[in-house]
Scaffold this motif. Structure first.
Motif, PDB file in Angstrom:
ATOM      1  N   ILE A  33       0.919  -1.105  -0.194  1.00  0.00           N
ATOM      2  CA  ILE A  33      -0.122   0.004  -0.009  1.00  0.00           C
ATOM      3  C   ILE A  33       0.743   1.390   0.010  1.00  0.00           C
ATOM      4  O   ILE A  33       1.790   1.478   0.833  1.00  0.00           O
ATOM      5  CB  ILE A  33      -0.940  -0.022   1.165  1.00  0.00           C
ATOM      6  N   ILE A  34       0.547   2.314  -0.781  1.00  0.00           N
ATOM      7  CA  ILE A  34       1.184   3.496  -0.996  1.00  0.00           C
ATOM      8  C   ILE A  34       0.223   4.402  -0.981  1.00  0.00           C
ATOM      9  O   ILE A  34      -0.778   4.499  -1.773  1.00  0.00           O
ATOM     10  CB  ILE A  34       1.851   3.650  -2.182  1.00  0.00           C
ATOM     11  N   ILE A  35       0.124   5.398   0.058  1.00  0.00           N
ATOM     12  CA  ILE A  35      -0.766   6.367   0.351  1.00  0.00           C
ATOM     13  C   ILE A  35      -0.112   7.836   0.176  1.00  0.00           C
ATOM     14  O   ILE A  35       0.973   8.239   0.848  1.00  0.00           O
ATOM     15  CB  ILE A  35      -1.673   6.368   1.678  1.00  0.00           C
ATOM     16  N   ASN A  54      -3.384  -6.202   7.157  1.00  0.00           N
ATOM     17  CA  ASN A  54      -2.294  -6.849   6.915  1.00  0.00           C
ATOM     18  C   ASN A  54      -1.550  -6.815   5.441  1.00  0.00           C
ATOM     19  O   ASN A  54      -1.666  -7.414   4.594  1.00  0.00           O
ATOM     20  CB  ASN A  54      -2.832  -8.377   7.344  1.00  0.00           C
ATOM     21  N   ALA A  55      -0.889  -5.983   5.635  1.00  0.00           N
ATOM     22  CA  ALA A  55       0.184  -5.283   4.195  1.00  0.00           C
ATOM     23  C   ALA A  55       1.316  -4.803   4.627  1.00  0.00           C
ATOM     24  O   ALA A  55       1.603  -4.523   5.649  1.00  0.00           O
ATOM     25  CB  ALA A  55      -1.081  -4.641   3.497  1.00  0.00           C
ATOM     26  N   THR A  56       2.004  -4.501   3.328  1.00  0.00           N
ATOM     27  CA  THR A  56       3.160  -3.864   3.524  1.00  0.00           C
ATOM     28  C   THR A  56       3.052  -2.383   3.179  1.00  0.00           C
ATOM     29  O   THR A  56       2.493  -2.011   2.041  1.00  0.00           O
ATOM     30  CB  THR A  56       4.213  -4.394   2.671  1.00  0.00           C
ATOM     31  N   TYR A  57       3.078  -1.298   4.102  1.00  0.00           N
ATOM     32  CA  TYR A  57       3.060   0.195   3.833  1.00  0.00           C
ATOM     33  C   TYR A  57       4.461   0.623   3.237  1.00  0.00           C
ATOM     34  O   TYR A  57       5.314   0.465   3.916  1.00  0.00           O
ATOM     35  CB  TYR A  57       2.430   0.905   5.071  1.00  0.00           C
ATOM     36  N   HIS A  58       4.259   1.509   2.356  1.00  0.00           N
ATOM     37  CA  HIS A  58       5.592   2.353   1.794  1.00  0.00           C
ATOM     38  C   HIS A  58       5.003   3.723   1.693  1.00  0.00           C
ATOM     39  O   HIS A  58       3.987   4.192   1.416  1.00  0.00           O
ATOM     40  CB  HIS A  58       5.607   1.825   0.376  1.00  0.00           C
ATOM     41  N   ARG A  59       6.048   4.305   2.053  1.00  0.00           N
ATOM     42  CA  ARG A  59       5.886   5.952   2.031  1.00  0.00           C
ATOM     43  C   ARG A  59       6.108   6.272   0.422  1.00  0.00           C
ATOM     44  O   ARG A  59       7.048   5.602  -0.251  1.00  0.00           O
ATOM     45  CB  ARG A  59       6.958   6.680   2.807  1.00  0.00           C
ATOM     46  N   ASN A  60       5.560   7.135   0.097  1.00  0.00           N
ATOM     47  CA  ASN A  60       5.437   7.540  -1.334  1.00  0.00           C
ATOM     48  C   ASN A  60       6.618   8.323  -1.701  1.00  0.00           C
ATOM     49  O   ASN A  60       6.738   8.341  -3.079  1.00  0.00           O
ATOM     50  CB  ASN A  60       4.274   8.432  -1.688  1.00  0.00           C
ATOM     51  N   ASP A  61       7.545   8.987  -1.063  1.00  0.00           N
ATOM     52  CA  ASP A  61       8.751   9.308  -1.196  1.00  0.00           C
ATOM     53  C   ASP A  61       9.970   8.340  -1.206  1.00  0.00           C
ATOM     54  O   ASP A  61      11.153   8.680  -1.690  1.00  0.00           O
ATOM     55  CB  ASP A  61       8.979  10.587  -0.322  1.00  0.00           C
ATOM     56  N   LYS A  62       9.728   7.026  -0.964  1.00  0.00           N
ATOM     57  CA  LYS A  62      10.725   6.090  -1.060  1.00  0.00           C
ATOM     58  C   LYS A  62      10.765   5.355  -2.390  1.00  0.00           C
ATOM     59  O   LYS A  62      10.200   4.250  -2.451  1.00  0.00           O
ATOM     60  CB  LYS A  62      10.518   5.207   0.341  1.00  0.00           C
ATOM     61  N   ALA A  84      -6.370  13.271 -11.005  1.00  0.00           N
ATOM     62  CA  ALA A  84      -5.960  13.785 -12.412  1.00  0.00           C
ATOM     63  C   ALA A  84      -4.580  13.946 -12.566  1.00  0.00           C
ATOM     64  O   ALA A  84      -3.913  13.850 -13.615  1.00  0.00           O
ATOM     65  CB  ALA A  84      -6.922  15.266 -12.929  1.00  0.00           C
ATOM     66  N   LYS A  85      -4.107  14.556 -11.651  1.00  0.00           N
ATOM     67  CA  LYS A  85      -2.637  14.694 -11.423  1.00  0.00           C
ATOM     68  C   LYS A  85      -1.583  13.447 -11.542  1.00  0.00           C
ATOM     69  O   LYS A  85      -0.921  13.262 -12.457  1.00  0.00           O
ATOM     70  CB  LYS A  85      -2.181  15.327 -10.098  1.00  0.00           C
ATOM     71  N   THR A  86      -2.150  12.512 -10.794  1.00  0.00           N
ATOM     72  CA  THR A  86      -1.401  10.984 -11.063  1.00  0.00           C
ATOM     73  C   THR A  86      -1.756  10.500 -12.441  1.00  0.00           C
ATOM     74  O   THR A  86      -0.865   9.924 -12.906  1.00  0.00           O
ATOM     75  CB  THR A  86      -1.893  10.045  -9.841  1.00  0.00           C
ATOM     76  N   LEU A  87      -3.003  10.576 -12.820  1.00  0.00           N
ATOM     77  CA  LEU A  87      -3.185  10.133 -14.208  1.00  0.00           C
ATOM     78  C   LEU A  87      -2.054  10.772 -15.248  1.00  0.00           C
ATOM     79  O   LEU A  87      -1.588  10.218 -16.227  1.00  0.00           O
ATOM     80  CB  LEU A  87      -4.814  10.474 -14.644  1.00  0.00           C
ATOM     81  N   ALA A  88      -1.998  12.266 -15.060  1.00  0.00           N
ATOM     82  CA  ALA A  88      -1.256  12.927 -16.010  1.00  0.00           C
ATOM     83  C   ALA A  88       0.104  12.222 -15.622  1.00  0.00           C
ATOM     84  O   ALA A  88       0.762  12.160 -16.876  1.00  0.00           O
ATOM     85  CB  ALA A  88      -1.447  14.311 -15.681  1.00  0.00           C
ATOM     86  N   SER A  92       2.353  10.322 -18.736  1.00  0.00           N
ATOM     87  CA  SER A  92       3.486  10.965 -19.638  1.00  0.00           C
ATOM     88  C   SER A  92       4.767  10.188 -19.118  1.00  0.00           C
ATOM     89  O   SER A  92       5.535  10.697 -19.363  1.00  0.00           O
ATOM     90  CB  SER A  92       3.465  12.230 -19.440  1.00  0.00           C
ATOM     91  N   GLY A  93       4.683   9.129 -18.236  1.00  0.00           N
ATOM     92  CA  GLY A  93       5.886   8.458 -17.813  1.00  0.00           C
ATOM     93  C   GLY A  93       6.707   9.388 -16.616  1.00  0.00           C
ATOM     94  O   GLY A  93       7.874   9.074 -16.469  1.00  0.00           O
ATOM     95  N   TYR A  94       6.024  10.335 -15.955  1.00  0.00           N
ATOM     96  CA  TYR A  94       6.567  11.245 -15.269  1.00  0.00           C
ATOM     97  C   TYR A  94       6.668  10.494 -13.507  1.00  0.00           C
ATOM     98  O   TYR A  94       5.634  10.717 -13.006  1.00  0.00           O
ATOM     99  CB  TYR A  94       5.867  12.448 -14.913  1.00  0.00           C
ATOM    100  N   ALA A  95       7.641   9.714 -13.459  1.00  0.00           N
ATOM    101  CA  ALA A  95       7.774   8.782 -12.138  1.00  0.00           C
ATOM    102  C   ALA A  95       8.438   9.497 -10.892  1.00  0.00           C
ATOM    103  O   ALA A  95       9.574   9.383 -10.925  1.00  0.00           O
ATOM    104  CB  ALA A  95       8.436   7.641 -12.561  1.00  0.00           C
ATOM    105  N   ASP A  96       7.864  10.751 -10.394  1.00  0.00           N
ATOM    106  CA  ASP A  96       8.728  11.333  -9.140  1.00  0.00           C
ATOM    107  C   ASP A  96       8.319  10.903  -7.959  1.00  0.00           C
ATOM    108  O   ASP A  96       8.569  11.539  -6.907  1.00  0.00           O
ATOM    109  CB  ASP A  96       8.536  12.829  -9.715  1.00  0.00           C
ATOM    110  N   ASN A  97       7.470   9.952  -7.768  1.00  0.00           N
ATOM    111  CA  ASN A  97       7.127   9.450  -6.321  1.00  0.00           C
ATOM    112  C   ASN A  97       6.654   8.003  -6.675  1.00  0.00           C
ATOM    113  O   ASN A  97       6.717   7.267  -7.597  1.00  0.00           O
ATOM    114  CB  ASN A  97       6.057  10.029  -5.551  1.00  0.00           C
ATOM    115  N   LEU A  98       6.743   7.005  -5.608  1.00  0.00           N
ATOM    116  CA  LEU A  98       6.502   5.859  -5.559  1.00  0.00           C
ATOM    117  C   LEU A  98       5.289   5.222  -6.419  1.00  0.00           C
ATOM    118  O   LEU A  98       5.431   4.224  -6.899  1.00  0.00           O
ATOM    119  CB  LEU A  98       6.635   5.024  -4.118  1.00  0.00           C
ATOM    120  N   ILE A  99       4.295   5.797  -6.004  1.00  0.00           N
ATOM    121  CA  ILE A  99       2.902   5.423  -6.698  1.00  0.00           C
ATOM    122  C   ILE A  99       3.328   5.661  -8.485  1.00  0.00           C
ATOM    123  O   ILE A  99       2.963   4.480  -9.045  1.00  0.00           O
ATOM    124  CB  ILE A  99       1.816   6.277  -6.342  1.00  0.00           C
TER     125      ILE A  99
END
Length: 184
Positions: A33-35, A54-62, A84-88, A92-99
């Motif tokens: 899970i990434i929130i 019962n899951a593995t939580y990840h920080r979005n900046d990791k 809409a921001k995440t969709l964009a 476009s392949g802009y992978a600046d966070n873990l999600i």
């Protein structure tokens, strides 16, 4: 062998969809899970807890998490709700966070990647981004419940959307009625 899924929750209204999906997936699968920070704030505002699974939580900046690499095998990813921001970013392949990085990996590795969008109305930019994400291999599933199952509660509407997500992940469930035809 247990299935493994990644669930990203982003800053759009609809944390109830993420919670319900997690309730079902965490029963029998390994779940990451990434929130996003904004998603956590919106979930709190909506009175929805995304903690305690019962899951593995990840920080979005990791960005060094295991799921950020194509060598880490998992069965699919769902971004629910998908802003809409995440969709964009994904389109476009802009992978600046873990999600967005994990979605990028999911698409390049040709794994199931479902984006449960939550905007309305849709602008031409949103529609173009949806098309670009779909052309890259994502499945676009707007949180748009049907009414043929005669919902009586908000939970019934949530379950209808989550059931479709589970179908596309090939996860067995019985949380919503299937259409069985109608003799008019």
């Amino acid at each position: 062998m247990k299935k493994e899924y990644v669930v990203g929750v982003t800053g759009a209204s609809g944390a109830c969809y993420a919670r319900r999906l997690l309730e079902v997936l965490c029963r029998d699968a390994d779940v990451h899970i990434i929130i996003s920070d904004v998603a956590a704030k919106i979930a709190a505002h909506e009175g929805v807890s995304l903690e305690g699974f019962n899951a593995t939580y990840h920080r979005n900046d990791k960005l060094f998490a295991s799921i950020a690499s194509g060598s880490h095998k998992y069965d699919g990813m769902v971004v629910i709700p998908c802003s809409a921001k995440t969709l964009a970013a994904i389109a476009s392949g802009y992978a600046d966070n873990l999600i967005t990085r994990t979605a990028d990996v999911c698409l390049k590795e040709r794994r199931t990647c479902i984006l449960v969008t939550r905007e309305m109305p849709l602008s031409k930019i949103h529609l173009k981004n949806m098309l670009a994400a779909e052309e890259a291999g994502a499945t676009i599933m707007p949180a748009s419940p049907g009414f043929y199952h005669k919902p009586e509660t908000i939970d019934d509407l949530v379950d209808m959307v989550v059931a479709r997500v589970l179908d596309h992940l090939d996860v067995e469930h019985d949380i919503s009625q299937r259409w069985s035809g109608y003799d008019a």
